[in-house]
Write an enzyme that holds these catalytic residues in place. Structure first.
Site, PDB file in Angstrom:
ATOM      1  N   CYS A  74      -1.324 -34.825 -28.613  1.00  0.00           N
ATOM      2  CA  CYS A  74      -1.319 -33.542 -27.907  1.00  0.00           C
ATOM      3  C   CYS A  74      -1.844 -32.471 -28.865  1.00  0.00           C
ATOM      4  O   CYS A  74      -1.210 -32.186 -29.885  1.00  0.00           O
ATOM      5  CB  CYS A  74       0.105 -33.218 -27.467  1.00  0.00           C
ATOM      6  SG  CYS A  74       0.228 -31.641 -26.592  1.00  0.00           S
ATOM      7  N   CYS A 197      -5.402 -27.611 -22.123  1.00  0.00           N
ATOM      8  CA  CYS A 197      -5.145 -28.924 -22.724  1.00  0.00           C
ATOM      9  C   CYS A 197      -5.965 -28.986 -24.013  1.00  0.00           C
ATOM     10  O   CYS A 197      -7.196 -28.882 -23.963  1.00  0.00           O
ATOM     11  CB  CYS A 197      -5.581 -30.012 -21.742  1.00  0.00           C
ATOM     12  SG  CYS A 197      -5.407 -31.669 -22.402  1.00  0.00           S
TER      13      CYS A 197
END
Ligand SMILES: N[C@H](CCC[C@H](N)C(=O)O)C(=O)O
Length: 257
Positions: A74, A197
């Site tokens: 992430c 993202c």
């Protein structure tokens, strides 16, 4: 179980972060992670991060998607946990930590965090989309009128139809200039559109270069949650010295009963 947590957001991609250096968190309790991330019955977040001790690096990052499952890398979470490590006094302006896809370096100046991403080995360019892995798998597709695009329906469809059970994150991009691209992302494991993202905008920047949509290697990505910067160097058939840069904000500290 009772625990203290910190709520972070990086360009609207939001996370619960827990200092797990005492290793108290039940790491296989998928239901608990999903409940903490639940927007109605829990704190609410796109994902949950554990900061843990590491034998040689400054710390270890463990990342779960909001579905409660352990996930791949992430990028926005990596930026937020680096800010958190500095807040805890574990590091000062620079850090080296281990995540699921290996060792990362980061530099923290105030709320601005620059995170070094893994090299990208290969970009698979098809008719109207590209696929690459920037620590997480990403489908990148050019569209027009991005602001009116049905990201949820189209993203979910691509995630399931093309990528099956394993899935992938799906990024829709609209060029705004030679070095500025607007991006919206349907995120695997959240199974919704997120406001940004990090591994996604990294994938978009590199895919735009690979597809000849830009000759720049310092790219601005405009997401619904804010602006991120990505820079990289072409290296053979892949890319190296890939950096994801942007803000990371501690929103509140909380207590979970
Ligand atoms: N949902 C992604 C992981 C988190 C990616 C995103 N939050 C980021 O900032 O990179 C996946 O399962 O591949």
């Amino acid at each position: 179980m009772e625990l203290t947590f910190y709520k972070y957001q990086g360009t609207g991609n939001d996370f619960v972060i827990i200092d797990n250096r005492e290793d108290f968190f039940p790491k296989d309790n998928t239901a608990l992670v999903a409940k903490i991330c639940d927007r109605r019955f829990g704190v609410g977040a796109d994902g949950l991060l554990l900061l843990e001790n590491h034998p040689s690096a400054d710390f270890r990052m463990v990342y779960y998607n909001s579905d409660g499952n352990l996930s791949s890398m992430c990028g926005n979470g990596g930026r937020c946990i680096s800010h958190f490590a500095k807040f805890l006094g574990i590091i000062s302006e620079k850090t080296t930590f281990e995540a699921v896809d290996g060792i990362h370096e980061a530099t923290i100046q105030g709320e601005w965090v620059s995170l070094k991403m893994n090299n990208v080995e290969k970009v698979k360019v098809s008719e109207n989309f590209s696929f690459l892995n920037t620590g997480s798998p990403h489908h990148v597709e050019l569209v027009s009128q991005l602001k009116d695009f049905d990201v949820f329906t189209k993203g979910k469809d691509i995630r399931n139809k093309i990528y099956g059970k394993e899935g992938a994150n799906v990024n829709f991009v609209e060029p705004q200039s030679e070095s500025i691209f607007a991006v919206r992302t349907y995120e695997r494991g959240v199974e919704e559109e997120t406001l940004s993202c990090g591994t996604g905008v990294t994938a978009v920047a590199i895919a735009m270069f690979e597809m000849g949509k830009t000759s720049e290697n310092k790219i601005t990505l405009k997401t619904p949650g804010g602006e991120l910067k990505v820079r990289f160097e072409k290296s053979g058939s892949g890319y190296k010295n890939v950096y994801l840069e942007g803000p990371a904000t501690q929103v509140f500290k909380g207590f979970w009963k």
